[in-house]
Design a protein around this motif. Structure first.
Motif, mmCIF file in Angstrom:
data_model
loop_
_atom_site.group_PDB
_atom_site.id
_atom_site.type_symbol
_atom_site.label_atom_id
_atom_site.label_comp_id
_atom_site.label_asym_id
_atom_site.label_seq_id
_atom_site.Cartn_x
_atom_site.Cartn_y
_atom_site.Cartn_z
ATOM 1 N N ILE A 1 0.845 -1.187 0.000
ATOM 2 C CA ILE A 1 0.000 0.000 0.000
ATOM 3 C C ILE A 1 0.885 1.244 0.000
ATOM 4 O O ILE A 1 2.074 1.172 -0.312
ATOM 5 C CB ILE A 1 -0.964 0.001 1.208
ATOM 6 C CG1 ILE A 1 -0.174 -0.043 2.529
ATOM 7 C CG2 ILE A 1 -1.931 -1.156 1.133
ATOM 8 C CD1 ILE A 1 -1.046 0.161 3.750
ATOM 9 N N GLU A 2 0.300 2.380 0.382
ATOM 10 C CA GLU A 2 1.010 3.653 0.342
ATOM 11 C C GLU A 2 2.140 3.722 1.375
ATOM 12 O O GLU A 2 2.180 2.962 2.336
ATOM 13 C CB GLU A 2 0.021 4.803 0.605
ATOM 14 C CG GLU A 2 -1.078 4.949 -0.439
ATOM 15 C CD GLU A 2 -0.556 5.487 -1.755
ATOM 16 O OE1 GLU A 2 0.508 6.129 -1.749
ATOM 17 O OE2 GLU A 2 -1.203 5.260 -2.789
ATOM 18 N N ASN A 3 3.058 4.661 1.136
ATOM 19 C CA ASN A 3 4.116 5.008 2.090
ATOM 20 C C ASN A 3 5.101 3.871 2.343
ATOM 21 O O ASN A 3 5.721 3.796 3.404
ATOM 22 C CB ASN A 3 3.500 5.464 3.423
ATOM 23 C CG ASN A 3 4.342 6.510 4.124
ATOM 24 O OD1 ASN A 3 4.902 7.393 3.476
ATOM 25 N ND2 ASN A 3 4.446 6.422 5.438
ATOM 26 N N GLY A 4 5.248 2.969 1.366
ATOM 27 C CA GLY A 4 6.210 1.883 1.501
ATOM 28 C C GLY A 4 5.818 0.810 2.491
ATOM 29 O O GLY A 4 6.676 0.048 2.957
ATOM 30 N N LEU A 5 4.535 0.718 2.823
ATOM 31 C CA LEU A 5 4.061 -0.279 3.780
ATOM 32 C C LEU A 5 3.505 -1.497 3.053
ATOM 33 O O LEU A 5 2.944 -1.383 1.961
ATOM 34 C CB LEU A 5 2.983 0.320 4.686
ATOM 35 C CG LEU A 5 3.428 1.457 5.611
ATOM 36 C CD1 LEU A 5 2.228 2.023 6.361
ATOM 37 C CD2 LEU A 5 4.486 0.981 6.595
ATOM 38 N N SER A 6 3.652 -2.649 3.687
ATOM 39 C CA SER A 6 3.148 -3.901 3.118
ATOM 40 C C SER A 6 2.482 -4.725 4.209
ATOM 41 O O SER A 6 2.954 -4.758 5.353
ATOM 42 C CB SER A 6 4.282 -4.716 2.488
ATOM 43 O OG SER A 6 4.911 -4.001 1.449
ATOM 44 N N PHE A 7 1.397 -5.396 3.833
ATOM 45 C CA PHE A 7 0.746 -6.358 4.717
ATOM 46 C C PHE A 7 1.292 -7.744 4.383
ATOM 47 O O PHE A 7 1.087 -8.255 3.281
ATOM 48 C CB PHE A 7 -0.773 -6.327 4.527
ATOM 49 C CG PHE A 7 -1.430 -5.114 5.114
ATOM 50 C CD1 PHE A 7 -1.740 -5.064 6.460
ATOM 51 C CD2 PHE A 7 -1.730 -4.020 4.321
ATOM 52 C CE1 PHE A 7 -2.343 -3.944 7.010
ATOM 53 C CE2 PHE A 7 -2.335 -2.899 4.858
ATOM 54 C CZ PHE A 7 -2.640 -2.859 6.206
ATOM 55 N N VAL A 8 1.993 -8.331 5.352
ATOM 56 C CA VAL A 8 2.627 -9.631 5.152
ATOM 57 C C VAL A 8 1.791 -10.689 5.868
ATOM 58 O O VAL A 8 1.510 -10.557 7.068
ATOM 59 C CB VAL A 8 4.065 -9.628 5.706
ATOM 60 C CG1 VAL A 8 4.748 -10.954 5.421
ATOM 61 C CG2 VAL A 8 4.862 -8.471 5.104
ATOM 62 N N PRO A 9 1.376 -11.752 5.173
ATOM 63 C CA PRO A 9 0.521 -12.763 5.808
ATOM 64 C C PRO A 9 1.271 -13.548 6.875
ATOM 65 O O PRO A 9 2.478 -13.778 6.778
ATOM 66 C CB PRO A 9 0.119 -13.665 4.635
ATOM 67 C CG PRO A 9 1.211 -13.497 3.636
ATOM 68 C CD PRO A 9 1.673 -12.077 3.764
#
Length: 367
Positions: free
Chosen positions: A41-49
């Motif tokens: 997503i925005e701002n270099g963030l990621s949702f990691v499972p």
């Protein structure tokens, strides 16, 4: 000029259609997101499972020997490898002893912790690595979600209640899924409350939730770079706008998280995490956002840190109560001011001495 106005109006309509198309595509992409897929997503963030399990350790014999945390870790890692063919790093298994063991009763737990299973690629089929925007894709996602939930449930069922023999000392393990990772449980909860309120037992007019409460994320990830380390309203709004249109937003340093955490925990430092409360315009945007937050860790590009936050839906009407409090305070201000200006100060006020009678009379000059 009329031709120019027509061109500008057509451009505005075209831009609006493009934005709506992008919004629809993003909404569908959230709905088609598989539980083993990483989302950027925005701002270099990621949702990691990941799968998070809460662990509690009790004694199962009459021994009073302290628990060996390293032996417990090795035993659980070997058990997961043998039973589920899952490799877990030592850093993803956090076990902590309670420090007040001498004061605790025999039936009280002696240790607690959390287990994170991050390598979930074996659950997804190769053909599902990229799910197309089609009916078949929807079926694949639903099948993968069911497979994921069934596998997680089997891990809990098999681990819960097992006995561990650590160097001749026996312990019993209790395993549970945290409520912030149980999306179906939260959905069932608000659906029951909605059904309860529809029968006339609730005074609130809102039937569906729309607000997410997020705790335990690093403040600096939501701050303006090179400006401040405190969370920024603008940056937070940009990040959460990925999921839909925002109606209300509140972000602040979460000092209460450190205070409410276990006293034995040294991981949570007050002021480094923030609490975010976000209210969406539409229910489906809230629904998709909460579903994404469940079962994931947040990771920042260029950082090795993974934020294993707590997320839930707002049951207490955060913004409604804040608005009521503001209105109440504003309604009190005129009354207070009126009372102040109407009151008359007494012409003479009793003189209050700075000295008590026991100290003798006051002296202005040296004697």
């Amino acid at each position: 000029s009329r031709l120019t106005d027509r061109k500008e109006s057509k451009l505005c309509i075209l831009e609006r259609e493009i934005l709506e198309t992008k919004k629809g595509m993003s909404s569908r992409s959230f709905e088609r997101l598989s539980p083993t897929e990483t989302l950027e997503i925005e701002n270099g963030l990621s949702f990691v499972p990941r799968v998070k399990l809460l662990l509690t350790v009790h004694r199962s014999d009459h021994s009073v020997k302290p628990i060996d945390e390293w032996q417990l870790k090795r035993s659980l890692i070997d058990f997961l490898k043998t039973s589920f063919s899952v490799t877990v790093a030592e850093d993803d298994l956090d076990i902590k002893r309670f420090k007040d063991l001498k004061k605790r009763k025999r039936e009280d737990p002696v240790a607690h912790g959390a287990l994170f299973i991050r390598d979930l690629g074996f659950l997804s089929k190769p053909s599902n690595s990229r799910i197309e925007d089609s009916v078949a894709g929807e079926d694949d996602v639903k099948a993968l979600e069911k497979k994921f939930l069934d596998w997680r449930r089997s891990v809990v069922d098999k681990m819960d209640g097992i006995e561990l023999n650590l160097v001749g000392v026996k312990f019993r393990l209790t395993v549970a899924i945290p409520s912030s990772d149980d999306f179906d449980g939260m959905r069932k909860e608000w659906e029951e409350l909605s059904a309860f309120s529809s029968r006339g037992y609730s005074r609130g007019g809102r039937q569906q939730p729309d607000t997410i409460v997020l705790r335990g994320v690093p403040s600096r990830w939501f701050a303006e770079p090179r400006v401040s380390s405190k969370p920024s309203m603008l940056v937070t709004h940009t990040i959460f706008s990925t999921f839909g249109k925002i109606r209300n937003l509140n972000v602040a340093e979460d000092d209460d998280l450190g205070k409410s955490a276990d006293k034995d925990s040294e991981d949570i430092v007050s002021g480094l995490q923030c609490k975010i409360v976000v209210q969406f315009e539409k229910y489906n945007e809230f629904y998709n956002a909460l579903k994404v937050f469940c079962g994931h860790s947040l990771q920042k590009q260029g950082s090795r840190l993974r934020a294993d936050y707590e997320v839930t839906w707002d049951k207490d009407g955060f913004f409604r109560n804040a608005r009521s409090q503001t209105q109440e305070n504003s309604s009190r201000m005129p009354a207070t001011a009126t009372g102040y200006y109407k009151s008359e100060a007494p012409r003479r006020q009793p003189h209050i001495s700075r000295f008590s009678p026991d100290n003798g009379r006051s002296k202005r000059f040296k004697e």
